[in-house]
Write an enzyme that holds these catalytic residues in place. Structure first.
Site, short mmCIF file in Angstrom:
data_model
loop_
_atom_site.label_atom_id
_atom_site.label_comp_id
_atom_site.label_asym_id
_atom_site.label_seq_id
_atom_site.Cartn_x
_atom_site.Cartn_y
_atom_site.Cartn_z
N THR A 8 0.84 -1.21 0.00
CA THR A 8 0.00 0.00 0.00
C THR A 8 0.87 1.25 0.00
O THR A 8 2.02 1.23 0.44
CB THR A 8 -0.94 0.03 1.22
OG1 THR A 8 -0.18 0.23 2.43
CG2 THR A 8 -1.75 -1.25 1.34
N GLY A 9 0.32 2.33 -0.54
CA GLY A 9 1.09 3.58 -0.63
C GLY A 9 2.32 3.40 -1.49
O GLY A 9 3.40 3.91 -1.18
N ALA A 10 2.15 2.69 -2.62
CA ALA A 10 3.31 2.27 -3.41
C ALA A 10 3.75 3.29 -4.45
O ALA A 10 4.69 3.03 -5.20
CB ALA A 10 2.99 0.94 -4.12
N ASN A 11 3.13 4.46 -4.49
CA ASN A 11 3.45 5.40 -5.56
C ASN A 11 4.68 6.26 -5.28
O ASN A 11 5.18 6.93 -6.18
CB ASN A 11 2.26 6.30 -5.86
CG ASN A 11 1.85 7.14 -4.67
OD1 ASN A 11 1.26 6.61 -3.73
ND2 ASN A 11 2.17 8.43 -4.68
N SER A 12 5.17 6.26 -4.03
CA SER A 12 6.35 7.09 -3.73
C SER A 12 7.05 6.58 -2.48
O SER A 12 6.58 5.66 -1.81
CB SER A 12 5.93 8.56 -3.52
OG SER A 12 5.10 8.67 -2.37
N GLY A 13 8.19 7.19 -2.18
CA GLY A 13 8.89 6.91 -0.93
C GLY A 13 9.19 5.45 -0.70
O GLY A 13 9.62 4.73 -1.60
N TYR A 163 -0.39 11.56 15.13
CA TYR A 163 0.49 10.58 14.47
C TYR A 163 0.97 9.53 15.48
O TYR A 163 0.97 8.33 15.19
CB TYR A 163 1.68 11.30 13.84
CG TYR A 163 2.56 10.40 12.99
CD1 TYR A 163 2.07 9.85 11.82
CD2 TYR A 163 3.87 10.09 13.38
CE1 TYR A 163 2.87 9.03 11.02
CE2 TYR A 163 4.66 9.27 12.61
CZ TYR A 163 4.17 8.74 11.43
OH TYR A 163 4.94 7.92 10.66
#
Length: 291
Positions: A8-13, A163
């Site tokens: 998940t959240g694989a588009n950056s970083g 957070y």
């Protein structure tokens, strides 16, 4: 086919770095991204850097319960087993915002989104030879507390409080999940990646936060270095021996007492089930029912 892994959240970083590293090892990787354009650009970059043609993109917004359900349904229709779920996506909100379902954004995306996703993918994880759930937490949990009286921080919001709570929730979720899957082929671990220079605190619409990030960049790990422990937990045979652990630099680490509190872990699990609309059922039981 290699091992099937969802990031998940694989588009950056770290998400993109993890995708590339796992694809280089021969895994089939499903990149889970919220935005089609950014997702397609990241997919092209992941294919270019890894040299692999076994990467694909699927869309899912972890801030929307309906989107998570749609993704899980589409995934289960396509695949009967899942070797690794890497819960990597994360947000840090500088001002209080809510998800589409009315959750405070940090708690909604970082914890509740992944909580629902993991529960909906447990069946294919259990069908794998050894399913692994790897969740990116943070040492920021030390500043966190689960505010059971006001979990969405309607009073006294600040970014560190929000957070820290969401990252402590990641660890307590991992502890309770590991307890629930004990005796099955599934393991659950979490990790602190270190201080990584990613876009996590940058508002993509306004650019707010970019200047601070640029100033601090020399002091941060690269996403590739930050992803090393997540990649280890997802792919190394040795890591399959562990469950319910918190890792840093590929080693299990001791936790503060609040992150080992199983009463809080069980309470958080039950509360999370109510928020996302699933039954609190034993693992391996009937298909989870959604209201």
């Amino acid at each position: 086919m290699g091992k099937l892994m969802v990031v998940t959240g694989a588009n950056s970083g770290m998400g993109l770095a993890s995708t590339i590293a796992l694809a280089k090892q021969g895994a089939d990787v499903v990149m889970v991204c919220r935005n089609e354009r950014r997702g397609q650009e990241a997919l092209a970059e992941a294919v270019r850097q890894s040299g692999s043609d076994r990467i694909q993109l699927m869309l899912c917004d972890l801030g929307r319960l309906d989107s998570i359900r749609e993704f899980a349904k589409a995934f289960r229709e396509r695949y009967s087993k899942l070797d690794v779920l890497l819960n990597n996506a994360g947000v840090v909100m500088l001002t209080r915002q809510e998800t589409a379902d009315g959750f405070e954004m940090d708690m909604g995306v970082n914890h509740l989104g992944h909580f629902l996703l993991t529960n909906l993918l447990l069946e294919p994880l259990l069908a794998a030879k050894q399913g692994r759930v790897v969740t990116v937490a943070s040492g920021a949990y030390k500043a966190g507390k689960i505010h059971f009286d006001d979990p969405f921080l309607t009073r006294g919001f600040n970014p560190a409080k929000a957070y820290g709570q969401s990252k402590l929730a990641n660890i307590l979720f991992t502890k309770e999940l590991a307890s629930r899957v004990a005796g099955t082929s599934v393991t659950a671990n979490c990790l602190h990646p270190g201080a990584v220079g990613t876009q996590i605190g940058v508002n993509r619409d306004t650019g707010f936060g970019k200047t601070v990030l640029a100033m601090l960049k020399p002091f941060f790990l690269t996403p590739e270095k930050g992803a090393e422990t997540a990649v280890y937990l997802a792919s190394d045979p040795e890591a399959g021996r562990f469950s319910g652990q918190y890792f840093y630099k590929k080693k299990p680490q001791p936790l503060a007492a609040k992150a080992e509190n199983m009463e809080d872990a069980k309470r958080l699990w039950a509360w999370s089930c109510r928020q996302v609309g699933i039954e609190d059922e034993p693992v391996g039981g009937n298909e989870r029912r959604t209201r």
